[in-house]
Scaffold this active site. Structure first.
Site, PDB file in Angstrom:
ATOM      1  N   CYS A   2     103.397  36.765  -8.663  1.00  0.00           N
ATOM      2  CA  CYS A   2     102.387  36.643  -7.609  1.00  0.00           C
ATOM      3  C   CYS A   2     100.995  37.061  -8.032  1.00  0.00           C
ATOM      4  CB  CYS A   2     102.637  37.494  -6.394  1.00  0.00           C
ATOM      5  SG  CYS A   2     104.232  37.896  -5.915  1.00  0.00           S
ATOM      6  N   ARG A  27     100.571  32.250 -13.747  1.00  0.00           N
ATOM      7  CA  ARG A  27     101.534  33.334 -13.651  1.00  0.00           C
ATOM      8  C   ARG A  27     102.859  32.889 -13.041  1.00  0.00           C
ATOM      9  NH1 ARG A  27      98.769  38.471 -13.815  1.00  0.00           N
ATOM     10  NH2 ARG A  27     100.462  39.395 -12.658  1.00  0.00           N
ATOM     11  N   TRP A  74     105.543  34.646  -5.473  1.00  0.00           N
ATOM     12  CA  TRP A  74     106.760  34.353  -6.231  1.00  0.00           C
ATOM     13  C   TRP A  74     107.851  35.118  -5.495  1.00  0.00           C
ATOM     14  CZ3 TRP A  74     110.617  36.668  -9.194  1.00  0.00           C
ATOM     15  CH2 TRP A  74     111.270  35.847 -10.125  1.00  0.00           C
ATOM     16  N   ASN A 100     101.741  42.108  -3.759  1.00  0.00           N
ATOM     17  CA  ASN A 100     102.594  41.873  -4.926  1.00  0.00           C
ATOM     18  C   ASN A 100     103.517  43.067  -5.046  1.00  0.00           C
ATOM     19  OD1 ASN A 100     101.031  39.679  -5.475  1.00  0.00           O
ATOM     20  ND2 ASN A 100     100.064  40.538  -7.312  1.00  0.00           N
ATOM     21  N   GLY A 101     104.780  42.816  -5.308  1.00  0.00           N
ATOM     22  CA  GLY A 101     105.720  43.922  -5.480  1.00  0.00           C
ATOM     23  C   GLY A 101     106.867  43.817  -4.498  1.00  0.00           C
ATOM     24  N   GLU A 481     114.664  33.362 -30.737  1.00  0.00           N
ATOM     25  CA  GLU A 481     113.418  33.054 -30.034  1.00  0.00           C
ATOM     26  C   GLU A 481     113.250  31.539 -29.871  1.00  0.00           C
ATOM     27  OE1 GLU A 481     111.386  34.286 -28.160  1.00  0.00           O
ATOM     28  OE2 GLU A 481     109.658  32.947 -28.255  1.00  0.00           O
ATOM     29  N   LYS A 485     112.855  29.554 -26.401  1.00  0.00           N
ATOM     30  CA  LYS A 485     111.699  28.679 -26.126  1.00  0.00           C
ATOM     31  C   LYS A 485     112.178  27.320 -25.626  1.00  0.00           C
ATOM     32  CE  LYS A 485     109.099  30.476 -26.117  1.00  0.00           C
ATOM     33  NZ  LYS A 485     108.496  31.748 -26.055  1.00  0.00           N
ATOM     34  N   GLU A 488     113.544  27.654 -22.052  1.00  0.00           N
ATOM     35  CA  GLU A 488     112.510  27.943 -21.057  1.00  0.00           C
ATOM     36  C   GLU A 488     111.706  26.702 -20.695  1.00  0.00           C
ATOM     37  OE1 GLU A 488     110.682  32.338 -21.595  1.00  0.00           O
ATOM     38  OE2 GLU A 488     110.341  31.022 -23.285  1.00  0.00           O
ATOM     39  N   HIS A 504     133.612  32.410 -36.428  1.00  0.00           N
ATOM     40  CA  HIS A 504     134.269  33.332 -35.488  1.00  0.00           C
ATOM     41  C   HIS A 504     134.159  32.829 -34.062  1.00  0.00           C
ATOM     42  CE1 HIS A 504     134.849  36.128 -38.755  1.00  0.00           C
ATOM     43  NE2 HIS A 504     133.579  35.979 -39.079  1.00  0.00           N
ATOM     44  N   LYS A 599     104.816  34.306 -15.394  1.00  0.00           N
ATOM     45  CA  LYS A 599     104.188  34.796 -16.621  1.00  0.00           C
ATOM     46  C   LYS A 599     104.385  36.293 -16.796  1.00  0.00           C
ATOM     47  CE  LYS A 599     101.713  34.551 -20.343  1.00  0.00           C
ATOM     48  NZ  LYS A 599     102.451  34.066 -21.519  1.00  0.00           N
TER      49      LYS A 599
HETATM   50  N1  HGA Z   1     108.128  40.841  -2.087  1.00  0.00           N
HETATM   51  C1  HGA Z   1     107.086  39.927  -1.751  1.00  0.00           C
HETATM   52  C2  HGA Z   1     106.123  39.720  -2.906  1.00  0.00           C
HETATM   53  C3  HGA Z   1     106.848  39.256  -4.130  1.00  0.00           C
HETATM   54  C4  HGA Z   1     106.113  39.439  -5.435  1.00  0.00           C
HETATM   55  O1  HGA Z   1     105.344  40.359  -5.683  1.00  0.00           O
HETATM   56  N2  HGA Z   1     106.418  38.595  -6.436  1.00  0.00           N
HETATM   57  O2  HGA Z   1     105.825  38.734  -7.713  1.00  0.00           O
HETATM   58  C5  HGA Z   1     107.650  38.607  -1.256  1.00  0.00           C
HETATM   59  O3  HGA Z   1     108.810  38.267  -1.538  1.00  0.00           O
HETATM   60  O4  HGA Z   1     106.933  37.886  -0.585  1.00  0.00           O
END
Ligand code: HGA
Length: 604
Positions: A2, A27, A74, A100-101, A481, A485, A488, A504, A599
């Site tokens: 986020c 990100r 996110w 964010n969080g 790696e 890559k 991803e 093995h 990211k």
């Molecule tokens: N928990 C919040 C924000 C998610 C977040 O920081 N993502 O990187 C949500 O789910 O909206």
């Protein structure tokens, strides 16, 4: 992951916020939203699931204002949807929050708020913040936010608007980055300098437990308890242009192609020819302390973990210090034995990777010495470590890491050389490694010139649903790696194995539909690697070798220039970045923003 952008000043805010969000798109996110203080003082919100351009399309023609905050989400709590996108508001639409969080005690707070009569409309943890702030009886917005944060457990970087306090934005940080951008009669806030550098390069990075109030003409910072903190702006070294695509179709391609320059940057000013060593002043480790290190433990996640695996081998080879790498995400939960003679190295491109940061904090709590190996100057891991090395790759925008991986490995080579030379690595070997390092930028250019062949090979193998990557000792982390890559960016399943392990187990998978990429350096294991290719061929497996000379057993060989044996992994990884890129291109993938990935992974 986020992103947050905010602005208060005199300019029309919506275009500024949308442009800031676009700069954070790299990100990774699933939805976006914006709130501004409208002409009448009301909070006006627009949100959209999907990309910033979808949000942009929904922003009404008349959407004037000079204060606002915006977000790319996110999802961690609640699916990606218009409703769950940030900002979140209280029922009276007085307070708007972007966050964010993760709020760990969100369900408990939600139950409490519902019991008190609040109506929560989203599935997110964030929404409780808006209600808590709105319900605080405190007088100022700062106190209201502080009140709310007192009931909250978890991590946040957040920005708040309040209808009754239209002259300010209040922000807070705990575990998720918040950077203030200081302008002339205007202030910015963002979770990442990428969103600010086009407007100002004067920034203040908040510490955990810090808050700030932004007004058009000034700002102040203070702790969540309310005592003032000093905040002197620093100048960001990266230019706004470094975030542009510079004529390439994708950031991934641009960043792969920038590697010669990037490696030149990580070497610059660090080589000491007189003593055949390198100077790494930021380590804060004098020669005596460096000699006292008995073990090295490298912690990172994803690509940084793989860079750490190559780093551990380099340190063992050049400095003869027992070293290993481990995913930081696992380390922090296994109550690891923390030994005073072990030096811990925390690796992260952004310097904000939550799992790595948490491992650093746990190690510091136990009194260990931790050094950061990060790209972003002044990031949380850089600040919380006892010292470290910047890898100077420049901004990396594509979600998957390429140039930062290479630069991190080169930084490890420098550290290995430094540790080796305060121990038993001879002057002659020191000189040999320095000469090898100096050759790298030119050799990288040579590898990049083979792109048309790699593109052809990638297109040829793009029908494979699964691929095996094998290597031995130095080649094995390169194989890991390269497999990561490919997964991803192209979503083709890929598995890496030590070539020695083939019989093995994984040999059972080999058949024409399961091609193998073999890392075959010209070193003392060349014959062993050839034998592994023989085993694969005998089972009708198709082989693409990355080697220093044409390989007879392989169907195709990508030839890379030879360097010193210890440094070979650096060059051997690069063609496989291009291989992953061209496979993804052939399969029509969204290269810079692969599905489900972000990211900088700033949540657990
Ligand atoms: N928990 C919040 C924000 C998610 C977040 O920081 N993502 O990187 C949500 O789910 O909206």
């Amino acid at each position: 992951m986020c992103g947050i952008v905010g602005y208060i000043g005199r300019r029309d805010v919506a275009p500024l916020l949308l442009e800031g969000l676009q700069r954070l798109e790299y990100r990774g996110y699933d939805s976006a939203g914006v709130v501004i203080t409208g002409k009448t003082g009301d909070l006006r919100v627009v949100k959209a699931k999907g990309r910033v351009r979808e949000l942009q399309a929904r922003v009404p023609k008349r959407f004037a204002g000079t204060t606002g905050i915006a977000h790319t989400r996110w999802a961690t709590h609640g699916k990606p949807s218009d409703l769950n996108a940030h900002p979140h508001l209280d029922n009276d639409e007085k307070v708007a929050v972007v966050h964010n969080g993760i709020i760990d005690n969100a369900s408990e707070l939600r139950a409490r708020l519902v019991a008190e009569g609040a109506e929560l409309v989203s599935e997110t943890d964030t929404e409780v913040l808006a209600h808590l702030i709105a319900r605080s009886a405190a007088e100022t917005l700062e106190q209201k936010v502080r009140d709310a944060l007192r009931s909250v457990e978890g991590t946040y970087g957040l920005a708040v608007l309040h209808r009754d306090f239209p002259d300010r934005i209040v922000v807070a940080r705990n575990g998720s980055p918040v950077v203030l951008g200081i302008g002339e009669k205007e202030m910015f806030v963002a979770s990442d300098v990428a969103a600010l550098v086009a407007h100002t390069r004067q920034v203040v990075t908040l510490e955990d437990g810090e808050m700030a109030t932004l007004k058009a003409d000034d700002f102040r910072t203070y702790t969540t308890e309310g005592s003032r903190t000093s905040a002197t702006p620093t100048t960001v070294e990266w230019e706004a242009e470094s975030y542009d695509m510079g004529g390439h179709d994708t950031y991934m391609h641009k960043e792969i192609c920038e590697q010669a320059e990037a490696v030149d940057r990580v070497l610059r000013g660090r080589i000491d020819d007189r003593f055949a060593t390198v100077r790494l002043d930021g380590l804060n480790l004098d020669a005596r302390e460096a000699r006292g290190v008995r073990r090295i433990k490298i912690l990172g996640c994803g690509t940084s973990y793989h860079a750490g695996q190559i780093g551990a081998q380099l340190i063992e080879e050049l400095a003869r210090i027992p070293s290993d790498a481990e995913p930081a995400s696992e380390f922090r939960y296994r109550n690891a034995v923390v030994d005073p003679d072990t030096l811990y190295l925390a690796v992260s491109q952004s310097g904000e990777t939550y799992d790595v940061l948490a491992a650093v904090q746990e190690l510091k709590r136990k009194g260990a010495r931790v050094l950061g190996v990060v790209n972003v100057v002044g990031s949380a891991i850089a600040r919380e470590s006892d010292g470290g090395m910047y890898v100077h790759a420049g901004p990396e925008v594509c979600v998957v890491s390429t140039k930062c991986f290479t630069n991190t490995v080169v930084a490890f080579a420098l550290l290995a050389l430094h540790l080796g030379r305060v121990r038993d690595l001879s002057v002659a070997d020191g000189r040999r490694i320095i000469a090898g390092l100096r050759k790298l930028p030119e050799q990288i250019e040579q590898v990049l010139k083979t792109e048309p062949d790699i593109k052809r090979l990638a297109t040829h193998f793009a029908d494979a649903r699964s691929m095996l990557f094998v290597g031995r000792v130095r080649g094995y982390p390169v194989a890991r790696e390269a497999a990561l890559k490919l997964k991803e960016v192209s979503y083709v399943h890929a598995e890496a194995y030590p070539a020695s392990e083939l019989k093995h187990g994984p040999l059972a998978l080999v058949e024409p539909a399961m091609p193998t990429v073999a890392i075959v350096p010209d070193d003392d294991l060349l014959e062993k690697n050839r034998a592994a290719m023989e085993e694969i061929k005998a089972r009708s497996g198709r082989i693409l070798a990355v080697a220093h000379q044409e390989q007879e057993k392989a169907d195709h060989t990508i030839v890379v220039p030879k360097n010193e044996d210890e440094l070979d992994p650096i060059l051997m990884g690069i063609p496989l970045q291009l291989f992953a890129y061209h496979t993804a291109l052939a399969l029509g993938r969204d290269i810079d923003k692969p599905r489900n990935l972000a990211k900088s992974v700033t949540v657990e």
